[in-house]
Motif scaffolding. Structure first.
Motif, PDB file in Angstrom:
ATOM      1  N   GLY A 136       0.929  -1.159  -0.046  1.00  0.00           N
ATOM      2  CA  GLY A 136      -0.130  -0.007  -0.100  1.00  0.00           C
ATOM      3  C   GLY A 136       0.749   1.196   0.104  1.00  0.00           C
ATOM      4  N   ASN A 137       2.268   1.045   0.307  1.00  0.00           N
ATOM      5  CA  ASN A 137       2.843   2.123   0.259  1.00  0.00           C
ATOM      6  C   ASN A 137       3.401   2.568  -0.942  1.00  0.00           C
ATOM      7  OD1 ASN A 137       2.787   3.216   2.895  1.00  0.00           O
ATOM      8  ND2 ASN A 137       4.344   1.543   3.508  1.00  0.00           N
ATOM      9  N   TRP A 138       3.417   1.967  -2.019  1.00  0.00           N
ATOM     10  CA  TRP A 138       3.795   2.038  -3.522  1.00  0.00           C
ATOM     11  C   TRP A 138       3.309   3.565  -4.067  1.00  0.00           C
ATOM     12  CZ3 TRP A 138       6.915   2.270  -7.321  1.00  0.00           C
ATOM     13  CH2 TRP A 138       6.848   2.595  -8.430  1.00  0.00           C
ATOM     14  N   VAL A 139       2.006   3.702  -3.708  1.00  0.00           N
ATOM     15  CA  VAL A 139       1.331   5.124  -4.400  1.00  0.00           C
ATOM     16  C   VAL A 139       1.656   6.214  -3.728  1.00  0.00           C
ATOM     17  CG1 VAL A 139      -0.808   6.123  -4.966  1.00  0.00           C
ATOM     18  CG2 VAL A 139      -0.374   3.782  -5.510  1.00  0.00           C
ATOM     19  N   PRO A 140       1.706   6.227  -2.430  1.00  0.00           N
ATOM     20  CA  PRO A 140       1.718   7.352  -1.457  1.00  0.00           C
ATOM     21  C   PRO A 140       3.581   7.900  -1.335  1.00  0.00           C
ATOM     22  CG  PRO A 140       1.309   5.701   0.085  1.00  0.00           C
ATOM     23  CD  PRO A 140       1.016   5.259  -1.546  1.00  0.00           C
ATOM     24  N   PHE A 141       4.205   6.733  -1.284  1.00  0.00           N
ATOM     25  CA  PHE A 141       5.806   6.877  -0.964  1.00  0.00           C
ATOM     26  C   PHE A 141       6.711   6.173  -1.785  1.00  0.00           C
ATOM     27  CE2 PHE A 141       9.428   5.754   2.055  1.00  0.00           C
ATOM     28  CZ  PHE A 141       9.954   7.132   1.991  1.00  0.00           C
ATOM     29  N   TYR A 142       6.843   5.206  -2.136  1.00  0.00           N
ATOM     30  CA  TYR A 142       7.860   4.555  -2.827  1.00  0.00           C
ATOM     31  C   TYR A 142       7.937   5.007  -4.410  1.00  0.00           C
ATOM     32  CZ  TYR A 142       8.299   0.991   0.834  1.00  0.00           C
ATOM     33  OH  TYR A 142       7.985   0.443   2.100  1.00  0.00           O
ATOM     34  N   SER A 143       6.757   5.277  -4.967  1.00  0.00           N
ATOM     35  CA  SER A 143       6.613   5.826  -6.227  1.00  0.00           C
ATOM     36  C   SER A 143       7.036   7.306  -6.423  1.00  0.00           C
ATOM     37  CB  SER A 143       5.061   5.847  -7.052  1.00  0.00           C
ATOM     38  OG  SER A 143       4.144   6.578  -5.975  1.00  0.00           O
ATOM     39  N   LYS A 144       7.340   7.696  -5.433  1.00  0.00           N
ATOM     40  CA  LYS A 144       8.053   9.043  -5.412  1.00  0.00           C
ATOM     41  C   LYS A 144       9.570   9.106  -5.346  1.00  0.00           C
ATOM     42  CE  LYS A 144       3.793  10.952  -5.156  1.00  0.00           C
ATOM     43  NZ  LYS A 144       2.747   9.680  -4.753  1.00  0.00           N
ATOM     44  N   LEU A 145      10.140   7.977  -5.019  1.00  0.00           N
ATOM     45  CA  LEU A 145      11.250   7.915  -4.663  1.00  0.00           C
ATOM     46  C   LEU A 145      12.345   7.630  -5.968  1.00  0.00           C
ATOM     47  CD1 LEU A 145      11.420   5.935  -1.268  1.00  0.00           C
ATOM     48  CD2 LEU A 145      11.558   8.336  -1.525  1.00  0.00           C
ATOM     49  N   ARG A 146      13.404   8.273  -6.016  1.00  0.00           N
ATOM     50  CA  ARG A 146      14.368   7.709  -6.917  1.00  0.00           C
ATOM     51  C   ARG A 146      15.166   6.522  -6.420  1.00  0.00           C
ATOM     52  NH1 ARG A 146      15.465  11.491 -11.204  1.00  0.00           N
ATOM     53  NH2 ARG A 146      17.558  10.622 -11.136  1.00  0.00           N
ATOM     54  N   PRO A 147      15.581   5.750  -7.287  1.00  0.00           N
ATOM     55  CA  PRO A 147      16.407   4.669  -6.865  1.00  0.00           C
ATOM     56  C   PRO A 147      17.558   4.790  -6.019  1.00  0.00           C
ATOM     57  CG  PRO A 147      15.872   4.334  -9.285  1.00  0.00           C
ATOM     58  CD  PRO A 147      15.451   5.732  -8.784  1.00  0.00           C
ATOM     59  N   GLU A 148      18.407   5.960  -6.458  1.00  0.00           N
ATOM     60  CA  GLU A 148      19.304   6.222  -5.347  1.00  0.00           C
ATOM     61  C   GLU A 148      18.946   6.881  -4.189  1.00  0.00           C
ATOM     62  OE1 GLU A 148      18.932   9.826  -8.279  1.00  0.00           O
ATOM     63  OE2 GLU A 148      18.654   7.467  -8.288  1.00  0.00           O
ATOM     64  N   HIS A 149      17.811   6.940  -3.748  1.00  0.00           N
ATOM     65  CA  HIS A 149      17.065   7.365  -2.431  1.00  0.00           C
ATOM     66  C   HIS A 149      16.771   5.999  -1.621  1.00  0.00           C
ATOM     67  CE1 HIS A 149      15.915  11.240  -4.706  1.00  0.00           C
ATOM     68  NE2 HIS A 149      17.152  11.226  -4.035  1.00  0.00           N
ATOM     69  N   VAL A 150      17.175   5.039  -2.063  1.00  0.00           N
ATOM     70  CA  VAL A 150      16.816   3.697  -1.403  1.00  0.00           C
ATOM     71  C   VAL A 150      17.670   3.019  -1.226  1.00  0.00           C
ATOM     72  CG1 VAL A 150      15.028   1.905  -1.131  1.00  0.00           C
ATOM     73  CG2 VAL A 150      14.305   4.054  -2.215  1.00  0.00           C
ATOM     74  N   GLY A 151      17.922   2.288  -0.184  1.00  0.00           N
ATOM     75  CA  GLY A 151      18.886   1.211  -0.019  1.00  0.00           C
ATOM     76  C   GLY A 151      18.210  -0.050   0.021  1.00  0.00           C
ATOM     77  N   PHE A 152      18.881  -1.107  -0.999  1.00  0.00           N
ATOM     78  CA  PHE A 152      17.964  -2.255  -1.275  1.00  0.00           C
ATOM     79  C   PHE A 152      19.197  -3.419  -0.474  1.00  0.00           C
ATOM     80  CE2 PHE A 152      16.247  -0.086  -4.721  1.00  0.00           C
ATOM     81  CZ  PHE A 152      14.918   0.254  -4.268  1.00  0.00           C
ATOM     82  N   ALA A 153      18.211  -4.142   0.500  1.00  0.00           N
ATOM     83  CA  ALA A 153      19.306  -5.185   1.117  1.00  0.00           C
ATOM     84  C   ALA A 153      19.406  -6.239   0.011  1.00  0.00           C
ATOM     85  CB  ALA A 153      18.404  -5.573   2.211  1.00  0.00           C
ATOM     86  N   ALA A 154      20.541  -6.753   0.153  1.00  0.00           N
ATOM     87  CA  ALA A 154      21.127  -8.081  -0.775  1.00  0.00           C
ATOM     88  C   ALA A 154      20.487  -9.255  -0.022  1.00  0.00           C
ATOM     89  CB  ALA A 154      22.532  -7.885  -0.954  1.00  0.00           C
ATOM     90  N   GLU A 155      19.697 -10.129  -0.902  1.00  0.00           N
ATOM     91  CA  GLU A 155      19.280 -11.295  -0.242  1.00  0.00           C
ATOM     92  C   GLU A 155      20.257 -12.469  -0.805  1.00  0.00           C
ATOM     93  OE1 GLU A 155      15.427 -14.456  -0.827  1.00  0.00           O
ATOM     94  OE2 GLU A 155      15.965 -13.040  -2.364  1.00  0.00           O
ATOM     95  N   THR A 156      20.560 -13.423   0.149  1.00  0.00           N
ATOM     96  CA  THR A 156      21.231 -14.609  -0.251  1.00  0.00           C
ATOM     97  C   THR A 156      20.728 -15.870   0.563  1.00  0.00           C
ATOM     98  OG1 THR A 156      22.892 -14.230   1.827  1.00  0.00           O
ATOM     99  CG2 THR A 156      23.613 -13.211  -0.750  1.00  0.00           C
TER     100      THR A 156
END
Length: 303
Positions: free
Chosen positions: A223-243
């Motif tokens: 539910g946070n895609w529309v109000p928040f994540y969609s407004k962010l540029r990729p460089e504004h988010v740190g993505f965790a690496a999955e192993t």
């Protein structure tokens, strides 16, 4: 024999039916969010005296997991306070969680009884209750959520992973369970509800909603895609690496999700998977305590 789930899913795809279900979910959510609001505000006032960075874990009916998480947190993390908020349907589990947290010095709060039976919706409205009834009054520097069965197994800093970015967590894409046609130009993404951490200033003016949005294939947090994540540029988010971390029990090797090499996700501890089987759960718990937590002597809960 006609597949009953297929029939139910087909009915739900009807837009009128879907609208009615969504309205029902909204009424349930709003009623739940409005319960015991003063307890959340009072709890926020207590937390303001303990720091400015908080990570909330929504506990659900698994004292053995909360036991391991709280021990792991005090062993391997610093700078961010763990807070356990209890969404359990079991009174006995709530009592056990409270006792564990008291012994480990972890702030604890019981949430109101959750009316949802669907795990994703139950988790989502519990997270929203925490956000609107605690976090919004707490106004921390940073905050986030971690699954009760996602525990640090080596030194780990959520503040370090977040840095100056707006958000940090495990990025997930929509699943294949779209109820309606996926927009070609708006695929969306979201941070997994079990590992998401934020600068409060970056999120405080948004209409945050951790509920799942299954109409576009997004699980809890979608539910946070529309109000928040969609407004962010990729460089504004740190993505965790999955192993994957292989764990061998009685010759059976299972790969468990691990994030950034430091967070072990047991997965499905409350409702599915091998860890719901008593014998396997006992041996898995022994392995976790002996391999990562200094031995079983500090374990508070018998399996």
């Amino acid at each position: 024999m006609v597949n009953l789930k297929h029939i139910v899913r087909s009915i739900r795809r009807n837009r009128l039916v879907w609208a009615m279900l969504r309205y029902r979910d909204l009424l349930v959510y709003r009623r739940f969010r409005g319960r015991d609001v003063e307890s959340g505000r009072a709890f926020a006032r207590e937390l303001t005296e303990t720091g400015t960075n908080f990570c909330f874990s929504v506990a659900f009916n698994t004292p053995w997991v909360v036991d391991a998480l709280t021990k792991a947190w005090v062993t391997y993390t610093s700078g961010v306070m763990l807070v356990v908020v209890d969404n359990s349907s079991s009174v006995a589990a709530r009592k056990a969680h409270q006792e564990i947290c008291a012994k480990r010095g972890i702030p604890y709060l019981e949430l109101p009884k959750n009316p949802e039976t669907n795990p994703a919706r139950s988790h989502g409205i519990a997270m929203n209750w925490v956000y609107y009834n605690i976090v919004r009054h707490l106004e921390p520097e940073t905050f986030g959520f971690i699954d009760h069965d996602c525990l640090p197994i080596e030194p780990f800093s959520l503040r370090g992973q977040l840095g100056h970015k707006a958000a940090y967590g495990w990025r997930r894409l929509p699943g294949s369970n779209y109820y309606f046609t996926q927009p070609a130009d708006d695929p969306g993404w979201f941070l997994w509800a079990g590992l998401c951490f934020y600068q409060y200033a970056a999120i405080s003016d948004k209409m945050i909603d951790f509920r799942p949005t299954m109409e576009n294939g997004m699980d809890t947090g979608g539910g946070n895609w529309v109000p928040f994540y969609s407004k962010l540029r990729p460089e504004h988010v740190g993505f965790a690496a999955e192993t994957q971390t292989p764990i061998d029990i009685d010759g059976q090797t299972v790969g468990y999700q691990t994030f950034d090499g430091a967070l072990l996700h047991i997965g499905g501890a409350s409702y599915k998977g091998l860890s719901t089987q008593l014998d396997y759960r006992q041996k898995l718990s022994d392995h976790i305590w002996n391999a990562y937590l200094g031995g079983t002597e500090d374990r508070l809960v018998a399996i």
